[in-house]
Structures are given as C-alpha cells and as structure tokens.
Motif scaffolding. Sequence first.
Motif, PDB file in Angstrom:
ATOM      1  N   GLY A   1    -151.810 -41.494 -44.883  1.00 35.05           N
ATOM      2  CA  GLY A   1    -151.032 -40.999 -43.657  1.00 35.05           C
ATOM      3  C   GLY A   1    -151.654 -40.360 -42.621  1.00 35.05           C
ATOM      4  N   ILE A   2    -152.641 -40.922 -42.319  1.00 31.63           N
ATOM      5  CA  ILE A   2    -153.651 -40.775 -41.347  1.00 31.63           C
ATOM      6  C   ILE A   2    -152.925 -41.192 -39.950  1.00 31.63           C
ATOM      7  CG2 ILE A   2    -156.045 -41.046 -40.001  1.00 31.63           C
ATOM      8  CD1 ILE A   2    -157.118 -40.524 -43.211  1.00 31.63           C
ATOM      9  N   GLY A   3    -152.557 -42.271 -39.960  1.00 30.05           N
ATOM     10  CA  GLY A   3    -151.993 -42.870 -39.088  1.00 30.05           C
ATOM     11  C   GLY A   3    -150.883 -42.002 -38.294  1.00 30.05           C
ATOM     12  N   THR A   4    -149.972 -41.359 -39.091  1.00 26.92           N
ATOM     13  CA  THR A   4    -148.804 -40.687 -39.015  1.00 26.92           C
ATOM     14  C   THR A   4    -149.297 -39.237 -38.647  1.00 26.92           C
ATOM     15  OG1 THR A   4    -147.400 -41.706 -40.698  1.00 26.92           O
ATOM     16  CG2 THR A   4    -146.685 -39.565 -39.993  1.00 26.92           C
ATOM     17  N   THR A   5    -150.284 -38.599 -39.144  1.00 30.05           N
ATOM     18  CA  THR A   5    -150.811 -37.538 -38.770  1.00 30.05           C
ATOM     19  C   THR A   5    -151.304 -37.567 -37.263  1.00 30.05           C
ATOM     20  OG1 THR A   5    -151.420 -36.588 -40.732  1.00 30.05           O
ATOM     21  CG2 THR A   5    -152.322 -35.597 -39.115  1.00 30.05           C
ATOM     22  N   LEU A   6    -152.033 -38.835 -37.049  1.00 35.11           N
ATOM     23  CA  LEU A   6    -152.668 -39.024 -35.673  1.00 35.11           C
ATOM     24  C   LEU A   6    -151.492 -39.150 -34.408  1.00 35.11           C
ATOM     25  CD1 LEU A   6    -154.896 -39.830 -33.729  1.00 35.11           C
ATOM     26  CD2 LEU A   6    -154.637 -42.291 -34.775  1.00 35.11           C
ATOM     27  N   VAL A   7    -150.601 -39.941 -34.730  1.00 31.43           N
ATOM     28  CA  VAL A   7    -149.549 -40.058 -33.932  1.00 31.43           C
ATOM     29  C   VAL A   7    -148.950 -38.845 -33.645  1.00 31.43           C
ATOM     30  CG1 VAL A   7    -147.343 -41.301 -33.291  1.00 31.43           C
ATOM     31  CG2 VAL A   7    -149.516 -42.556 -34.049  1.00 31.43           C
TER      32      VAL A   7
ATOM     33  N   MET B   1    -157.122 -34.293 -48.214  1.00 33.83           N
ATOM     34  CA  MET B   1    -157.939 -34.628 -47.212  1.00 33.83           C
ATOM     35  C   MET B   1    -157.286 -34.253 -45.775  1.00 33.83           C
ATOM     36  SD  MET B   1    -159.509 -38.446 -45.804  1.00 33.83           S
ATOM     37  CE  MET B   1    -160.492 -38.628 -47.307  1.00 33.83           C
ATOM     38  N   ALA B   2    -158.042 -33.104 -45.510  1.00 37.45           N
ATOM     39  CA  ALA B   2    -157.384 -32.485 -44.016  1.00 37.45           C
ATOM     40  C   ALA B   2    -157.919 -33.539 -43.037  1.00 37.45           C
ATOM     41  CB  ALA B   2    -158.238 -31.315 -44.006  1.00 37.45           C
ATOM     42  N   THR B   3    -156.866 -33.912 -41.898  1.00 40.23           N
ATOM     43  CA  THR B   3    -157.196 -34.404 -40.898  1.00 40.23           C
ATOM     44  C   THR B   3    -156.947 -33.755 -39.586  1.00 40.23           C
ATOM     45  OG1 THR B   3    -156.096 -36.365 -41.960  1.00 40.23           O
ATOM     46  CG2 THR B   3    -156.234 -36.581 -39.688  1.00 40.23           C
ATOM     47  N   GLU B   4    -158.019 -33.736 -38.501  1.00 39.29           N
ATOM     48  CA  GLU B   4    -157.832 -33.111 -37.548  1.00 39.29           C
ATOM     49  C   GLU B   4    -157.716 -34.228 -36.269  1.00 39.29           C
ATOM     50  OE1 GLU B   4    -160.627 -30.151 -34.581  1.00 39.29           O
ATOM     51  OE2 GLU B   4    -161.359 -30.835 -36.462  1.00 39.29           O
ATOM     52  N   VAL B   5    -156.826 -34.095 -35.273  1.00 38.87           N
ATOM     53  CA  VAL B   5    -156.574 -34.893 -34.352  1.00 38.87           C
ATOM     54  C   VAL B   5    -157.139 -34.126 -33.047  1.00 38.87           C
ATOM     55  CG1 VAL B   5    -154.634 -35.935 -32.876  1.00 38.87           C
ATOM     56  CG2 VAL B   5    -154.428 -35.579 -35.270  1.00 38.87           C
ATOM     57  N   ARG B   6    -158.111 -35.014 -32.393  1.00 38.85           N
ATOM     58  CA  ARG B   6    -158.561 -34.285 -30.962  1.00 38.85           C
ATOM     59  C   ARG B   6    -158.504 -35.390 -29.953  1.00 38.85           C
ATOM     60  NH1 ARG B   6    -164.679 -34.217 -33.549  1.00 38.85           N
ATOM     61  NH2 ARG B   6    -164.050 -32.897 -35.707  1.00 38.85           N
ATOM     62  N   ASP B   7    -158.249 -34.931 -28.691  1.00 37.64           N
ATOM     63  CA  ASP B   7    -158.063 -35.824 -27.652  1.00 37.64           C
ATOM     64  C   ASP B   7    -159.709 -35.968 -27.445  1.00 37.64           C
ATOM     65  OD1 ASP B   7    -157.637 -37.135 -25.480  1.00 37.64           O
ATOM     66  OD2 ASP B   7    -156.590 -35.229 -24.099  1.00 37.64           O
ATOM     67  N   ASN B   8    -159.996 -37.120 -26.822  1.00 41.38           N
ATOM     68  CA  ASN B   8    -161.142 -37.687 -26.365  1.00 41.38           C
ATOM     69  C   ASN B   8    -160.837 -38.141 -24.940  1.00 41.38           C
ATOM     70  OD1 ASN B   8    -163.823 -38.979 -25.518  1.00 41.38           O
ATOM     71  ND2 ASN B   8    -163.885 -39.429 -27.768  1.00 41.38           N
ATOM     72  N   PRO B   9    -161.080 -37.356 -24.202  1.00 33.34           N
ATOM     73  CA  PRO B   9    -160.429 -38.017 -22.772  1.00 33.34           C
ATOM     74  C   PRO B   9    -161.630 -38.960 -22.073  1.00 33.34           C
ATOM     75  CG  PRO B   9    -160.918 -35.744 -22.514  1.00 33.34           C
ATOM     76  CD  PRO B   9    -160.980 -35.989 -23.869  1.00 33.34           C
ATOM     77  N   GLU B  10    -162.535 -38.897 -22.538  1.00 34.19           N
ATOM     78  CA  GLU B  10    -163.898 -39.936 -22.232  1.00 34.19           C
ATOM     79  C   GLU B  10    -163.684 -41.178 -22.466  1.00 34.19           C
ATOM     80  OE1 GLU B  10    -164.717 -36.869 -23.567  1.00 34.19           O
ATOM     81  OE2 GLU B  10    -164.881 -35.746 -21.633  1.00 34.19           O
ATOM     82  N   GLN B  11    -163.014 -41.255 -23.538  1.00 32.88           N
ATOM     83  CA  GLN B  11    -162.540 -42.720 -24.253  1.00 32.88           C
ATOM     84  C   GLN B  11    -161.233 -43.097 -24.110  1.00 32.88           C
ATOM     85  OE1 GLN B  11    -164.639 -44.851 -26.176  1.00 32.88           O
ATOM     86  NE2 GLN B  11    -166.470 -43.475 -25.086  1.00 32.88           N
ATOM     87  N   HIS B  12    -160.310 -41.931 -23.477  1.00 37.30           N
ATOM     88  CA  HIS B  12    -159.005 -42.402 -23.313  1.00 37.30           C
ATOM     89  C   HIS B  12    -158.175 -42.465 -24.678  1.00 37.30           C
ATOM     90  CE1 HIS B  12    -159.658 -42.427 -19.065  1.00 37.30           C
ATOM     91  NE2 HIS B  12    -160.453 -43.393 -19.380  1.00 37.30           N
ATOM     92  N   ARG B  13    -158.401 -41.547 -25.558  1.00 35.38           N
ATOM     93  CA  ARG B  13    -157.855 -41.667 -26.793  1.00 35.38           C
ATOM     94  C   ARG B  13    -157.823 -40.518 -27.689  1.00 35.38           C
ATOM     95  NH1 ARG B  13    -162.236 -45.300 -30.193  1.00 35.38           N
ATOM     96  NH2 ARG B  13    -163.569 -43.591 -30.659  1.00 35.38           N
ATOM     97  N   PHE B  14    -156.811 -40.472 -28.543  1.00 38.99           N
ATOM     98  CA  PHE B  14    -156.684 -39.235 -29.306  1.00 38.99           C
ATOM     99  C   PHE B  14    -157.362 -39.722 -30.624  1.00 38.99           C
ATOM    100  CE2 PHE B  14    -153.338 -37.917 -26.748  1.00 38.99           C
ATOM    101  CZ  PHE B  14    -153.726 -36.519 -26.681  1.00 38.99           C
ATOM    102  N   GLU B  15    -157.968 -38.918 -31.549  1.00 40.29           N
ATOM    103  CA  GLU B  15    -158.761 -39.475 -32.692  1.00 40.29           C
ATOM    104  C   GLU B  15    -158.541 -38.299 -33.834  1.00 40.29           C
ATOM    105  OE1 GLU B  15    -163.109 -40.604 -30.303  1.00 40.29           O
ATOM    106  OE2 GLU B  15    -162.925 -38.878 -31.262  1.00 40.29           O
ATOM    107  N   ALA B  16    -158.398 -39.194 -34.984  1.00 41.05           N
ATOM    108  CA  ALA B  16    -158.230 -38.488 -36.193  1.00 41.05           C
ATOM    109  C   ALA B  16    -159.626 -38.621 -36.872  1.00 41.05           C
ATOM    110  CB  ALA B  16    -157.256 -39.377 -36.971  1.00 41.05           C
ATOM    111  N   HIS B  17    -160.045 -37.225 -37.301  1.00 40.29           N
ATOM    112  CA  HIS B  17    -161.449 -36.939 -37.967  1.00 40.29           C
ATOM    113  C   HIS B  17    -160.772 -36.231 -39.275  1.00 40.29           C
ATOM    114  CE1 HIS B  17    -163.953 -37.809 -34.452  1.00 40.29           C
ATOM    115  NE2 HIS B  17    -162.838 -37.329 -33.994  1.00 40.29           N
ATOM    116  N   THR B  18    -161.748 -36.885 -40.141  1.00 41.54           N
ATOM    117  CA  THR B  18    -161.562 -36.184 -41.673  1.00 41.54           C
ATOM    118  C   THR B  18    -163.206 -35.666 -42.078  1.00 41.54           C
ATOM    119  OG1 THR B  18    -162.226 -38.122 -43.021  1.00 41.54           O
ATOM    120  CG2 THR B  18    -159.829 -37.951 -42.284  1.00 41.54           C
ATOM    121  N   GLU B  19    -163.215 -34.947 -43.146  1.00 46.82           N
ATOM    122  CA  GLU B  19    -164.625 -34.727 -43.396  1.00 46.82           C
ATOM    123  C   GLU B  19    -165.597 -35.931 -43.761  1.00 46.82           C
ATOM    124  OE1 GLU B  19    -162.056 -34.409 -46.995  1.00 46.82           O
ATOM    125  OE2 GLU B  19    -161.733 -33.477 -45.285  1.00 46.82           O
ATOM    126  N   ASP B  20    -164.886 -37.010 -43.800  1.00 42.45           N
ATOM    127  CA  ASP B  20    -165.619 -38.427 -43.871  1.00 42.45           C
ATOM    128  C   ASP B  20    -166.021 -39.135 -42.580  1.00 42.45           C
ATOM    129  OD1 ASP B  20    -166.000 -37.923 -46.870  1.00 42.45           O
ATOM    130  OD2 ASP B  20    -163.800 -39.119 -46.995  1.00 42.45           O
TER     131      ASP B  20
END
Length: 102
Positions: free
Chosen positions: A51-57, A1-20
């Motif tokens: 491993g999503i938490g690790t990828t996110l951080v 499962m591929a995980t994409e990490v994106r900054d969401n500055p409006e929410q003051h957080r980085f987010e981990a997104h998967t196809e789900d």
Amino acid sequence: MATEVRDNPEQHRFEAHTEDGLAGFAEYQLVRGDRIVFTHTEVDPAFGGRGIGTTLVAGALDAAVERGLAIVPICPFVARYVHEHPDAYVEHLDERIRKAFG
C-alpha cells in the motif's frame, strides 16, 4: 510498516520513506507556480503489495491541495487514485482536466 511522505523539491518529487529507506516516489513539475503536474510514480518492487504507492499518492495529493495547487494527473496511477476518490480531489484538478472527470 509506517510510511512517511516527504516533498523533495530539489528532485521534483514526493518520496515515500519507511524504516527500511526510500520505498518509492511520485515525480512532478510545477507549472506557472499554481499547477502541479504528476508525471510518474514508482514503488521499489521490494516494497510492493504494502500500500506504499497509495499512501504516497494520497500524501502528495493532500500536500498539493494544502498548497492551493491545481492538480494535473498525467501519471496513470495518480489519475486512477483521483478517479477513485473524486470527493477529495476532483474540485482541485486543473479546470481542463476536471471536465474530463465529469
């Protein structure tokens, strides 16, 4: 499962997104424009153990380094990750925090 990490500055957080969908986030606060304080990290239990938490951080810390921000890891998960990967991140910690990492 591929995980994409994106900054969401409006929410003051980085987010981990998967196809789900949104799998987790790492909240932060920008201080004085040159420091990023990571305050909380959370992964949806439905995505646990992948491993999503690790990828996110890792993605969030790498983005902070790329932006030249001093890192303040208040969140225990982020602090543990930095402690486990000192060669990559300790030099980028806020000076006061860096001393604690030895």
